[in-house]
Enzyme design. Structure first.
Site, short mmCIF file in Angstrom:
data_model
loop_
_atom_site.label_atom_id
_atom_site.label_comp_id
_atom_site.label_asym_id
_atom_site.label_seq_id
_atom_site.Cartn_x
_atom_site.Cartn_y
_atom_site.Cartn_z
CG ASN A 1 -1.67 1.24 1.46
OD1 ASN A 1 -1.78 2.06 0.54
ND2 ASN A 1 -2.22 1.41 2.65
CG HIS B 1 -5.70 1.85 5.26
ND1 HIS B 1 -5.22 2.83 6.08
CD2 HIS B 1 -4.72 0.94 5.13
CE1 HIS B 1 -3.97 2.53 6.41
NE2 HIS B 1 -3.63 1.39 5.86
N GLY C 1 2.60 2.07 10.79
CA GLY C 1 3.53 3.17 10.63
C GLY C 1 4.28 3.53 11.91
CB SER D 1 5.37 -2.04 11.85
OG SER D 1 4.99 -0.69 12.13
#
Ligand code: PGA
Length: 251
Positions: free
Chosen positions: A10, A96, A174, A214
């Site tokens: 993504n 998302h 993230g 992650s």
């Protein structure tokens, strides 16, 4: 029971068209000759058509990062399923965490998006996941169940390949904090149990559940070794050609 692993990148709001073409070319090379797994990338909408030309003839599939439910009309800022298909996409990410938490999308809206994607023959990837606050309050499974039941409301379960689920704990996206393999497996097994209640058990056992949050070249092998982890939805590491190539080639 056969679930073909899916490694999905993504790209979020990154890459110019030229950068996207370069990255996509590297992904096509890294995916060459892999018959036992699928690879998908979701570039920004502006780069889809250009990337489609780059990956033509490779096994790399394309996805939109979101999709509208309507075929066309007054929906400023949205993208229709047929527009994604026209640009070369066969899949679409829906729900998302950034859509839910930055842009306020509800389960009901995500359900409409998912239905629109399905109706147009796109394979939706339904993202679900709890926030840190929800996990610490012991509400993880309740949140996942609601997101699944409301997100999949009215969606037929006849074809297990037609919908993909992605479990992405919001606190792991993230942040560099991955769920432990135990946390991931527990959530995935729970998700599969809910799918078995919504659909039939043999359908649920064939549906793919990706882990996201992650994922990187160091943790992918351990995550993919979990029995109910059928793939990865990768953000940051999908923008680095060497990292994503290694993730595609998980052991
Ligand atoms: P991340 O993003 O890999 O950068 O954590 C994952 C995602 O948002 O799908």
């Amino acid at each position: 029971m056969q679930r073909t692993p899916l490694i999905a990148g993504n790209w979020k709001m990154h890459t110019t068209i030229a950068e996207a073409e370069e990255l996509a070319a590297a992904v096509a090379v890294a995916s060459h000759g892999l018959a036992d797994r699928e690879v998908m990338i979701a570039p920004p909408f502006t780069a889809l058509a250009a990337v489609a030309k780059v990956v033509a003839g490779s096994p790399v599939r394309l996805a939109g990062q979101n999709v509208c439910w309507a075929e066309k009309g007054a929906f400023t800022g949205e993208i229709a399923p047929a527009m994604l298909r026209d640009a070369g996409a066969t899949m679409a990410i829906v729900g998302h965490s950034e859509r839910r938490h930055v842009f306020g999308e509800s389960n009901a809206m995500i359900n409409k998006r998912l239905a629109g994607a399905r109706a147009a023959g796109l394979i939706p990837i339904l993202c679900i996941g709890e926030t840190l606050e929800e996990r610490e309050a012991g509400r993880t499974f309740a949140i996942l169940e609601t997101q699944l039941r409301e997100g999949l409301a009215g969606i037929a379960g006849d074809d297990p390949a037609a919908v993909v689920i992605a479990y992405e704990p919001v606190w792991a996206i993230g942040t560099g904090k991955t769920a432990t393999t135990e946390q991931a497996q527990a959530a995935h097994a729970f998700v599969r149990g809910v799918l078995a209640e919504l659909y039939e058990k043999n359908i649920a056992s064939q549906m793919r559940i990706l882990y996201g949050g992650s994922v990187n070249s160091d943790n992918v092998d351990a995550l993919m070794a979990q029995p109910d982890v059928d793939g990865a939805l990768v953000g940051g590491a999908a923008l680095k050609p060497e990292s994503f190539a290694r993730i595609i080639r998980f052991l």
